[in-house]
Enzyme design. Structure first.
Site, PDB file in Angstrom:
ATOM      1  N   ARG A  32      16.888  -2.701  29.262  1.00  0.00           N
ATOM      2  CA  ARG A  32      15.572  -3.347  29.316  1.00  0.00           C
ATOM      3  C   ARG A  32      15.529  -4.501  28.310  1.00  0.00           C
ATOM      4  NH1 ARG A  32       9.711  -0.364  28.610  1.00  0.00           N
ATOM      5  NH2 ARG A  32      10.562   0.266  26.579  1.00  0.00           N
ATOM      6  N   ASP A  87       6.303   4.412  20.134  1.00  0.00           N
ATOM      7  CA  ASP A  87       6.944   3.099  20.187  1.00  0.00           C
ATOM      8  C   ASP A  87       5.861   2.036  20.177  1.00  0.00           C
ATOM      9  OD1 ASP A  87       5.881   3.015  22.750  1.00  0.00           O
ATOM     10  OD2 ASP A  87       7.812   3.086  23.778  1.00  0.00           O
TER      11      ASP A  87
END
Length: 558
Positions: free
Chosen positions: A174, A459
């Site tokens: 990603r 996160d």
């Protein structure tokens, strides 16, 4: 001074128009080769105006929403939504994606994740990584070694060497979102686009190896984050086509899953898949960022205030509708519908609490299987057996693309997708947001982008929820109605909460760690973001300025 002399004696060999401002390192130089940098620069030059236009369209959409408009389906692209087209067939190498593990591109993490028993490992340059020069370049080195099968890690504390098993998860990568720059690499005097750096360097060094490592001649594989409109998917498709042409590989070799993690994108799912139809393998419910995007999209709508973040789960009508529509859309187009993150982490010192956490994971994953998802995400290797057991309930099939249809989702409306979430707002919710936001940001500033806090893996997405929810409650002076206090949130109250929570953080982490960390700096940034008259689009854009370091160097060799 000695370091400076050494640094001045070595520099990266760069093509014309490219300047490297990051620290020189011999290993990094093997990634930042002249040919690799030329490939990145060519991508930047061909697509930068398209990217700038896409970001300007985001700003225009934001202006409309702030003036009272609501996102919705585009009448002009109804022919795409009503069409009978399908995406290219899913490659055999990735038909089974029942459980995927995600994590940053750190060396030990990569090895453990590939060995974890998951079907896929998504190596993350985005929400789980603090984008320092060291992390980004070291991550490219690590992935190159992983693709080659030579990656190892010597843990000197445990005196243990980590290596890859014979059978490993498939590797997806990603890159960062369109909005994030790479300030350490200048192309024609402008910071490079972060995602083109991440994609370009990884693709250049690894594309020739994928027939051996991934199987069936397909790959590399990617996850694409933070899109808001199909025009952004169209740029990615063009990037893929150019990369395939430069590398001399078959069109459609590159495959990507798009995270549907912004509210505007849920109304563009068919269009996004259509633009990527030769390169798509599905969509994913990026549910934490989706909650963040709901607040950001409706920042000027005082009637759309969220309850405590712990109450905004997948059973909320707008969240369930989003998931159901994603599943129906993907299966109509012949690709995977991936479920959301299980953020729990094992609780080693409390077996009862650990079992309770695993039971929450089981229920969430069973809901996803019954809804029709083809796979799910886990944040920790310890969750993979639980998730895999539940997803194996699909039967003797690799996915549910052809076996389970959700025709009832055909009738979902814009109102379903925009329904205001229900619940209460509490002082504990305000405190938790503040405590998590400050601790995450402190870790991020010191180079860690994936942080275990209170038995959950946090996160950037969950930190963003904390920030924007605090901002929303402060802006509209909401009343905390869930604990009987009836207190209105204002700057004075928030100031006291910040003082008390920073003291609690120091007590929890210990004075020594607190003093060595960047908790005070994080507190200032987080507080400023929460109390700002206008909402910044991304916490990480502001915080990025604190981790950009330009090292002394010789002028780039041209």
């Amino acid at each position: 001074m000695l370091w400076k002399k050494k640094a001045m004696a070595s520099y990266y060999d760069v093509p014309e128009g490219v300047d490297i401002r990051g620290r020189y390192d011999e290993e990094f130089a093997k990634i930042l080769t002249k040919d690799a940098l030329k490939f990145v620069a060519d991508l930047q030059r061909e697509f930068r105006n398209h990217i700038k236009y896409a970001l300007e369209c985001r700003r225009e959409a934001k202006r409309r929403y702030n003036e009272g408009a609501l996102p919705g389906f585009d009448p002009a692209t109804r022919y795409i939504r009503d069409g009978k087209w399908v995406c290219a067939p899913v490659p055999p190498a990735v038909t089974d994606r029942k459980v995927e593990i995600t994590g940053p591109v750190e060396r030990k993490m990569i090895i453990n994740a590939l060995n974890s028993g998951a079907k896929v490992f998504m190596a993350d340059f985005e929400d789980a990584l603090s984008p320092s020069w060291e992390n980004l370049m070291r991550g490219q080195v690590n992935l190159k070694d992983a693709v080659a099968g030579t990656i190892s890690f010597h843990d000197r504390v445990r005196n243990r060497v980590y290596k890859l098993n014979d059978e490993t998860a498939k590797l997806f990568v990603r890159p960062r979102g369109w909005h994030l720059p790479e300030a350490h690499i200048l192309i024609d005097g402008e910071p490079a686009t972060g995602c083109l750096v991440d994609f370009g360097l990884y693709f250049h060094h690894n594309c020739s190896k994928f027939q051996r490592t991934q199987g069936a001649g397909y790959g590399p594989f990617f996850y694409l984050p933070k899109m808001e409109h199909s025009r952004e998917a169209k740029i990615w498709n063009s990037v893929f086509e150019k990369a395939e042409k430069v590398a001399g590989i078959e069109k459609g070799s590159i495959r990507a899953t798009v995270l549907i993690e912004t509210l505007p994108a849920v109304f563009q799912m068919d269009e996004i898949l259509y633009e990527l139809r030769d390169h798509s393998v599905g969509l994913n419910c990026g549910r934490w960022d989706y909650i963040f995007s709901y607040v950001k999209t409706f920042q000027a709508h005082s009637d759309r205030l969220l309850p405590d973040r712990v109450q905004v789960g997948m059973t909320q009508h707008f969240m369930k509708s989003y998931s159901d529509l994603l599943i129906r859309t993907c299966h109509r187009r012949g690709v995977h519908a991936m479920g959301g993150m299980a953020a729990q982490i094992p609780i080693k010192d409390d077996p009862m609490a650990n079992e309770a956490a695993l039971e929450l994971v089981r229920k969430d994953k069973l809901r996803e299987v019954k809804a029709g998802h083809d796979g799910t995400w886990a944040a920790h290797p310890g969750l993979i057996p639980t998730c895999m057991e539940v997803f194996n309930n699909m039967g003797n099939v690799a996915n549910q693309i052809k076996t389970l249809k959700r025709d009832d989702a055909e009738h979902l409306t814009e109102e379903d997708l925009l329904q205001i979430p229900r619940g209460v707002r509490t002082m504990e919710g305000l405190r938790l947001n503040t405590r998590v936001g400050i601790q995450y940001l402190a870790a991020w500033l010191t180079g860690t982008g994936s942080v275990p806090l209170y038995n959950l893996m946090e996160d950037a997405a969950t930190a963003e929820i904390s920030r924007v929810q605090n901002w929303q409650w402060l802006k509209y002076g909401v009343e905390l109605n869930g604990d009987g206090l009836g207190i209105k949130v204002n700057n004075e109250l928030f100031g006291r909460v910040v003082e008390e929570e920073i003291a609690r953080i120091e007590k929890e982490v210990g004075t020594d760690k607190f003093k060595k960390g960047m908790y005070k700096e994080a507190c200032k940034i987080f507080t400023r973001q929460c109390t700002s008259p206008t909402l910044d689009d991304f916490l990480t854009l502001d915080a990025y300025n604190y981790i950009v370091i330009h090292y002394p160097r010789e002028p780039s060799k041209l």
